[in-house]
Write a protein that holds these residues in place. Structure first.
Motif, mmCIF file in Angstrom:
data_model
loop_
_atom_site.group_PDB
_atom_site.id
_atom_site.type_symbol
_atom_site.label_atom_id
_atom_site.label_comp_id
_atom_site.label_asym_id
_atom_site.label_seq_id
_atom_site.Cartn_x
_atom_site.Cartn_y
_atom_site.Cartn_z
ATOM 1 N N GLY A 10 0.817 -1.204 0.000
ATOM 2 C CA GLY A 10 0.000 0.000 0.000
ATOM 3 C C GLY A 10 0.849 1.251 0.000
ATOM 4 O O GLY A 10 1.963 1.264 0.526
ATOM 5 N N VAL A 11 0.328 2.341 -0.592
ATOM 6 C CA VAL A 11 1.055 3.615 -0.632
ATOM 7 C C VAL A 11 0.086 4.754 -0.332
ATOM 8 O O VAL A 11 -1.109 4.674 -0.624
ATOM 9 C CB VAL A 11 1.739 3.847 -2.000
ATOM 10 C CG1 VAL A 11 2.930 2.941 -2.163
ATOM 11 C CG2 VAL A 11 0.765 3.618 -3.157
ATOM 12 N N THR A 12 0.628 5.809 0.252
ATOM 13 C CA THR A 12 -0.173 6.997 0.538
ATOM 14 C C THR A 12 0.733 8.220 0.521
ATOM 15 O O THR A 12 1.946 8.119 0.776
ATOM 16 C CB THR A 12 -0.880 6.881 1.902
ATOM 17 O OG1 THR A 12 -1.710 8.034 2.118
ATOM 18 C CG2 THR A 12 0.107 6.767 3.049
ATOM 19 N N TRP A 13 0.146 9.374 0.185
ATOM 20 C CA TRP A 13 0.858 10.652 0.205
ATOM 21 C C TRP A 13 0.299 11.518 1.333
ATOM 22 O O TRP A 13 -0.903 11.512 1.609
ATOM 23 C CB TRP A 13 0.651 11.420 -1.100
ATOM 24 C CG TRP A 13 1.264 10.850 -2.346
ATOM 25 C CD1 TRP A 13 0.609 10.235 -3.375
ATOM 26 C CD2 TRP A 13 2.649 10.882 -2.729
ATOM 27 N NE1 TRP A 13 1.495 9.876 -4.362
ATOM 28 C CE2 TRP A 13 2.751 10.265 -3.998
ATOM 29 C CE3 TRP A 13 3.810 11.367 -2.107
ATOM 30 C CZ2 TRP A 13 3.968 10.123 -4.664
ATOM 31 C CZ3 TRP A 13 5.019 11.222 -2.774
ATOM 32 C CH2 TRP A 13 5.093 10.610 -4.043
ATOM 33 N N LEU A 61 -2.901 4.998 4.934
ATOM 34 C CA LEU A 61 -3.538 6.286 4.655
ATOM 35 C C LEU A 61 -3.074 7.349 5.641
ATOM 36 O O LEU A 61 -3.062 7.129 6.855
ATOM 37 C CB LEU A 61 -5.060 6.125 4.758
ATOM 38 C CG LEU A 61 -5.936 7.306 4.354
ATOM 39 C CD1 LEU A 61 -5.742 7.646 2.887
ATOM 40 C CD2 LEU A 61 -7.402 6.977 4.619
ATOM 41 N N PHE A 62 -2.691 8.513 5.107
ATOM 42 C CA PHE A 62 -2.492 9.712 5.914
ATOM 43 C C PHE A 62 -3.849 10.411 6.072
ATOM 44 O O PHE A 62 -4.519 10.699 5.075
ATOM 45 C CB PHE A 62 -1.529 10.688 5.229
ATOM 46 C CG PHE A 62 -0.066 10.374 5.410
ATOM 47 C CD1 PHE A 62 0.534 10.481 6.652
ATOM 48 C CD2 PHE A 62 0.715 10.007 4.325
ATOM 49 C CE1 PHE A 62 1.895 10.214 6.816
ATOM 50 C CE2 PHE A 62 2.072 9.747 4.470
ATOM 51 C CZ PHE A 62 2.664 9.852 5.720
ATOM 52 N N ALA A 63 -4.238 10.719 7.303
ATOM 53 C CA ALA A 63 -5.482 11.447 7.556
ATOM 54 C C ALA A 63 -5.413 12.047 8.955
ATOM 55 O O ALA A 63 -4.793 11.482 9.860
ATOM 56 C CB ALA A 63 -6.695 10.522 7.432
ATOM 57 N N ASP A 64 -6.074 13.181 9.143
ATOM 58 C CA ASP A 64 -6.067 13.862 10.432
ATOM 59 C C ASP A 64 -7.139 13.239 11.326
ATOM 60 O O ASP A 64 -8.311 13.597 11.270
ATOM 61 C CB ASP A 64 -6.332 15.353 10.236
ATOM 62 C CG ASP A 64 -6.236 16.141 11.535
ATOM 63 O OD1 ASP A 64 -5.897 15.543 12.573
ATOM 64 O OD2 ASP A 64 -6.519 17.355 11.510
ATOM 65 N N ASP A 116 -2.206 12.185 10.510
ATOM 66 C CA ASP A 116 -1.756 11.002 11.219
ATOM 67 C C ASP A 116 -1.631 9.859 10.209
ATOM 68 O O ASP A 116 -1.910 10.032 9.024
ATOM 69 C CB ASP A 116 -2.743 10.671 12.328
ATOM 70 C CG ASP A 116 -3.022 11.877 13.219
ATOM 71 O OD1 ASP A 116 -2.065 12.391 13.820
ATOM 72 O OD2 ASP A 116 -4.191 12.319 13.282
ATOM 73 N N LEU A 117 -1.234 8.693 10.661
ATOM 74 C CA LEU A 117 -0.947 7.595 9.742
ATOM 75 C C LEU A 117 -1.636 6.323 10.217
ATOM 76 O O LEU A 117 -1.476 5.905 11.368
ATOM 77 C CB LEU A 117 0.561 7.381 9.657
ATOM 78 C CG LEU A 117 1.084 6.298 8.711
ATOM 79 C CD1 LEU A 117 0.649 6.557 7.272
ATOM 80 C CD2 LEU A 117 2.613 6.236 8.790
ATOM 81 N N LEU A 118 -2.413 5.710 9.299
ATOM 82 C CA LEU A 118 -3.095 4.456 9.595
ATOM 83 C C LEU A 118 -2.585 3.371 8.665
ATOM 84 O O LEU A 118 -2.327 3.624 7.488
ATOM 85 C CB LEU A 118 -4.610 4.588 9.400
ATOM 86 C CG LEU A 118 -5.336 5.644 10.228
ATOM 87 C CD1 LEU A 118 -5.542 6.899 9.378
ATOM 88 C CD2 LEU A 118 -6.694 5.118 10.708
ATOM 89 N N TYR A 124 -2.227 -0.477 12.751
ATOM 90 C CA TYR A 124 -1.460 0.633 13.312
ATOM 91 C C TYR A 124 -2.242 1.939 13.244
ATOM 92 O O TYR A 124 -2.893 2.234 12.237
ATOM 93 C CB TYR A 124 -0.162 0.846 12.523
ATOM 94 C CG TYR A 124 0.957 -0.130 12.808
ATOM 95 C CD1 TYR A 124 1.347 -0.426 14.109
ATOM 96 C CD2 TYR A 124 1.645 -0.736 11.762
ATOM 97 C CE1 TYR A 124 2.393 -1.300 14.358
ATOM 98 C CE2 TYR A 124 2.695 -1.613 11.997
ATOM 99 C CZ TYR A 124 3.061 -1.892 13.300
ATOM 100 O OH TYR A 124 4.103 -2.762 13.548
ATOM 101 N N LEU A 125 -2.145 2.724 14.301
ATOM 102 C CA LEU A 125 -2.511 4.138 14.275
ATOM 103 C C LEU A 125 -1.360 4.910 14.886
ATOM 104 O O LEU A 125 -1.047 4.773 16.070
ATOM 105 C CB LEU A 125 -3.791 4.415 15.063
ATOM 106 C CG LEU A 125 -4.117 5.906 15.235
ATOM 107 C CD1 LEU A 125 -4.284 6.595 13.878
ATOM 108 C CD2 LEU A 125 -5.355 6.117 16.098
ATOM 109 N N TYR A 126 -0.699 5.703 14.041
ATOM 110 C CA TYR A 126 0.397 6.555 14.486
ATOM 111 C C TYR A 126 -0.110 7.999 14.538
ATOM 112 O O TYR A 126 -0.543 8.551 13.525
ATOM 113 C CB TYR A 126 1.572 6.481 13.515
ATOM 114 C CG TYR A 126 2.203 5.124 13.338
ATOM 115 C CD1 TYR A 126 3.010 4.563 14.324
ATOM 116 C CD2 TYR A 126 2.026 4.405 12.151
ATOM 117 C CE1 TYR A 126 3.618 3.326 14.138
ATOM 118 C CE2 TYR A 126 2.635 3.167 11.955
ATOM 119 C CZ TYR A 126 3.424 2.635 12.954
ATOM 120 O OH TYR A 126 4.030 1.418 12.766
#
Length: 647
Positions: A218-221, A309-312, A320-322, A331-333
């Motif tokens: 998986g990839v996310t920006w 996924l990057f999302a607030d 944040d990063l899931l 994971y939830l970072y």
């Protein structure tokens, strides 16, 4: 549940112990010492215990049946009419002896030529002979939108055929030149396709330092450090060697991990070595630096990473990063704002389901299904298990409410991949959509109530309180049976209706055109980031990471500009809002990645507005074409911002 999961519970605050009951931990620890054959019902995937077989009136497995003679038709299968049916996804052999052949690929919706219409990028897999150079590699597809309901594959001309064993894709303008680029995750070296502004792309992954080389998925920006440039995150799945692929009977993998309900199947992922994750900091000169360990997101446990996924999540203005991990805790970072993240996976409640079990997480969607300003999380997983909707209770704390809202029981026989929290009928409430398909072809040989090719699932949102299943009417898009994997959601026809593109494994794509009979109004926004005079900071040019709140029709909705999600895919990045029967478009409150907040009144419904940071509305599309007249609101014309024509 694994031993590492139980050990992790020792660090949980008391208020979260109910998420991982001690009894389950005791059972898991006891099972660790039991011979592998005793665990064979579980197979190589984390899942619940075997469930009873379910068939429809025609004795078809419910995953490939259950159709109704008449009913609400939300989607129409437009694959052939759109010209997509000639392309085929290929991934290894049809027999699926090895796990490399089973996971499928993603979809990216991208307006690559900046004509205002979404095009479709379909990642392809490969074959063993192609890897050895003994036959041509299957090509990825880039379907150009012809504005008339049809698409033309221009991948070869555009230079984006990939020709590698492909998995995930994310769309993002990493160099801030105003043109969207493509990041493609592969088994082998990844690709970073930079848009050349002339209908072609150049692979710059080697120079960028982002190729890696084993199994990326998986990839996310997202701009995690707030410098106005998009950074990239790539999840790792397995550390894999095609010269030694695991199969039942191998001495280095337990037999239990190569069986399902006692039947021999391909091995894994449990029992196989995982691959770490990677965070790439954008240096602003076309190169990236791997900051995974420094930032605290390197995945030292080597979990089996899928969708990311990057999302607030906690509404502090930082992404944040899931990470949805297969057969291991999610994971939830949480972004700390200093270039590092804090792992709050267990504390938040996202690591496990309500039974305290890790699940075979594949797909993941975020969205505010209650219209209360908080992002909730939908996760799809394996058969014999329910799919999980995590309600955001604020302060990055989640509760598994799948049972409460009515989506737990029906999806149990399905293997879930693509996931969406999308408003399909434009009533202002986000619905649940799941794309399904099994990993084991062998299921068609057994009476287990499931099938290799499966249909999709749609649940309609009733005011954020519950979801109601929408049965598949015969001949409709919901009745299409296919081994689904990646899926992307977007307004492909610029008519304000959210469509679905599915990338099945070993088959032609599926385009589900939204034909919902409701005549509700809508509005969409294309955001263009810039520099904020108020904060002195810049947003990424494509505004990835922005959050928009729309106040209209007596409600306040939230949409975010995202790159990633569903199942290793990338959906329409234009925030879309259903307005019900309201005739006023309301007011958009835009929280830009730069930290600036702007309030922009929207002149009229049923339009796609371009809003540039600090400039307000700078363009509009009506029925897919530049608007030629100023829309009337409150009985009079709307004057555009000074120097800005209504186009």
């Amino acid at each position: 549940m694994t031993t590492r999961t139980c050990l992790a519970q020792k660090t949980l605050p008391a208020r979260h112990l109910n998420r991982a009951p001690l009894l389950l931990c005791a059972l898991a620890l006891a099972a660790f010492s039991v011979p592998a054959m005793a665990q064979s019902a579980m197979g190589g995937n984390a899942t619940g215990p075997p469930q009873a077989s379910i068939h429809d009136d025609h004795n078809r497995p419910i995953t490939a049946g259950g159709f109704v003679k008449s009913g609400l038709v939300v989607f129409q299968d437009a694959t052939k009419a759109a010209g997509l049916s000639g392309w085929k996804h290929v991934m290894g052999s049809v027999a699926k002896q090895y796990i490399l052949e089973t996971d499928g690929s993603g979809v990216g919706l991208i307006d690559y030529d900046q004509d205002g219409w979404l095009d479709i990028y379909l990642v392809n897999g490969s074959t063993y002979k192609a890897l050895e150079g003994k036959e041509p590699a299957p090509h990825a597809a880039l379907f150009h939108n012809n504005h008339d309901g049809t698409f033309t594959d221009v991948a070869a001309k555009a230079g984006v055929t990939n020709d590698r064993w492909g998995f995930g894709v994310a769309v993002g303008d990493f160099d801030n030149d105003g043109w969207p680029d493509l990041l493609v995750a592969n088994f082998g070296k990844n690709r970073l396709y930079r848009n050349n502004h002339d209908g072609t792309f150049t692979d710059v992954a080697e120079k960028a330092g982002i190729t890696l080389g084993n199994w990326s998925d998986g990839v996310t920006w997202g701009d995690y450090d707030g410098d106005g440039r998009l950074d990239a995150f790539v999840s790792g799945y397995l550390h894999y060697d095609v010269r030694h692929q695991w199969k039942a009977g191998d001495s280095d993998v337990a037999l239990a991990f190569c069986q399902l309900r006692g039947a021999a199947v391909m091995c894994g992922p449990r029992g196989l070595p995982g691959e770490g994750d990677h965070l790439f900091y954008n240096n602003g000169d076309g190169t990236f630096t791997d900051t995974s360990e420094k930032a605290g997101v390197s995945d030292p446990g080597k979990y089996y990473g899928f969708t990311t996924l990057f999302a607030d999540i906690n509404n502090d203005g930082r992404v944040d990063l899931l990470v949805a991990n297969d057969s291991s805790p999610n994971y939830l970072y949480i972004n700390k704002g200093d270039g590092t993240f804090e792992d709050q996976s267990y504390v938040s409640g996202l690591a496990l389901n309500k039974d305290g079990r890790e699940i075979a997480s594949m797909g993941m969607a975020v969205g505010d299904y209650r219209n209360n300003g908080l992002l909730d999380v939908l996760v799809t997983d394996f058969s014999d298990d329910y799919k999980v909707l995590y309600r955001n209770d604020g302060e990055a704390s989640f509760t598994d409410v799948s049972d409460q809202v009515g989506i737990a029981q029906l999806p149990v026989p399905f293997v879930g991949w693509g996931a969406g929290l999308v408003d399909f009928d434009n009533d202002g409430w986000k619905d649940v959509f799941m794309v399904n398909g099994h990993v084991y072809p062998e299921v068609d040989q057994h009476d287990w109530g499931t099938s290799f090719a499966e249909r999709t699932l749609l649940f309609h949102n009733f005011a954020g309180q519950r979801f109601e299943y929408v049965p598949p009417a015969e001949g409709s898009g919901l009745a299409v049976v296919t081994p689904g994997r990646g899926a992307a959601f977007g307004d492909l026809f610029n008519n304000g209706r959210m469509d679905v593109v599915i990338n099945p494994i070993d088959g032609s794509p599926v385009l589900l055109k939204n034909v919902d009979p409701a005549k509700h109004h809508w509005v969409e926004l294309k955001l263009v980031g810039g520099e904020s005079k108020a904060t002195g900071r810049k947003s990424p040019r494509d505004a990835i990471g922005a959050t928009v709140y729309l106040t209209a029709n007596g409600m306040r909705q939230r949409e975010d500009v995202l790159a990633g999600g569903s199942f290793i895919s990338s959906s329409d990045q234009r925030p879309h809002f259903g307005l019900g029967d309201a005739t006023e478009a309301g007011t958009a409150e835009i929280h830009w990645p730069s930290g600036a907040v702007e309030t922009v009144p929207l002149p009229a419904v049923n339009r796609i507005y371009t809003i540039s940071e600090g400039q307000g509305i700078t363009g509009a599309l009506c029925a897919g074409k530049p608007c030629t007249q100023r829309p009337a609101v409150h009985g009079g014309p709307v004057k555009p911002p000074a120097g800005t024509p209504i186009r």
